[in-house]
Design an enzyme around this catalytic site. Structure first.
Site, PDB file in Angstrom:
ATOM      1  N   GLY A  39       4.455  11.037  32.505  1.00  0.00           N
ATOM      2  CA  GLY A  39       5.662  10.246  32.440  1.00  0.00           C
ATOM      3  C   GLY A  39       6.488  10.619  31.225  1.00  0.00           C
ATOM      4  N   ALA A  75       0.189  11.702  20.861  1.00  0.00           N
ATOM      5  CA  ALA A  75       0.340  12.707  19.812  1.00  0.00           C
ATOM      6  C   ALA A  75       0.748  12.009  18.525  1.00  0.00           C
ATOM      7  CB  ALA A  75       1.390  13.743  20.211  1.00  0.00           C
ATOM      8  N   CYS A  82      12.098  12.324  23.500  1.00  0.00           N
ATOM      9  CA  CYS A  82      11.803  11.295  24.502  1.00  0.00           C
ATOM     10  C   CYS A  82      13.072  10.809  25.202  1.00  0.00           C
ATOM     11  CB  CYS A  82      11.042  10.130  23.888  1.00  0.00           C
ATOM     12  SG  CYS A  82       9.522  10.649  23.069  1.00  0.00           S
TER      13      CYS A  82
END
Length: 226
Positions: A71, A174, A190
């Site tokens: 995702g 991460a 993102c």
């Protein structure tokens, strides 16, 4: 949960190995946690848009862009970042995806806490954030976000992107430890324009990669235990 330290590895074959492990596992397969760092790579999630890669010069400064089936949108992985991939059977644990994401974020928050940094969740923006003016401050994020700049005063120190197949998870989290942050300037991290990305080193926390990896692995093991 069996923890495997993979060292510094290429992203694409690691992602392929996670998918193969997940497709081959049975209800009896023990859960595993893979911990590694990657060579420089941009990864595009299922919601990723090409225009979120702002520039990527050719030649020696070029960083490969790899499509991922997790995702989320585009992010960067590189040396100095701890990447953790929990391969977990959610059905066996009796939890749903929302609870799983909460536990991943909680493990990150507790890892940061052990290092003297306060991590925060931001509604609708998976990952963990810190106050740039007071990374160790314990006050909660209470003020409404500025719609013109929802991340004002915040930096993202950890990213999250998962895939669930037949109730089993792969991909993961991460944590930025001590890395070259300049590649983040080439993307909208993102999918968010202007989102500032930080690492522990830029927050004044100097911790060896292996120590951070062991710490995060331990917290994930605790929060993802049945």
């Amino acid at each position: 949960m069996l923890t495997k330290l993979l060292g510094r590895v290429d992203y694409a074959p690691t992602a392929q190995a996670m998918q193969a492990f997940t497709e081959a596992r049975t209800p009896e397969t023990p859960d595993e946690l893979w911990v590694c760092e990657h060579l420089p790579v941009f990864t595009q999630g299922l919601a990723g848009k090409a225009d979120h890669v702002l520039f990527n010069p050719p030649g020696p400064d070029h960083i490969p862009v790899v499509q991922a089936n997790r995702g989320g949108q585009v992010t960067y992985h590189g040396p100095g970042q701890v990447v953790a991939y929990p391969l977990v059977d959610l059905k066996r644990q009796g939890i749903y995806v929302k609870e799983y994401v909460f536990r991943l974020e909680q493990a990150l928050i507790k890892t940061l806490e052990a290092l003297g940094v306060t991590g925060h969740r931001v509604a609708g923006a998976p990952g963990i954030y810190v106050r740039l003016d007071d990374p160790a401050g314990h006050s909660a994020l209470t003020a409404p976000a500025d719609p013109r700049d929802p991340f004002k005063g915040l930096g993202k120190v950890a990213a999250l992107g998962i895939k669930v197949s037949r109730h089993c998870t792969y991909h993961g989290v991460a944590l930025n430890v001590a890395m070259d942050l300049s590649p983040y300037s080439r993307i909208n991290p993102c999918g968010y324009t202007g989102l500032k990305t930080v690492d522990l080193a830029s927050l004044g926390v100097n911790v060896p990669w292996d120590e951070a990896a062991e710490l995060l692995g331990g917290k994930l093991g605790t929060w993802l235990s049945p």
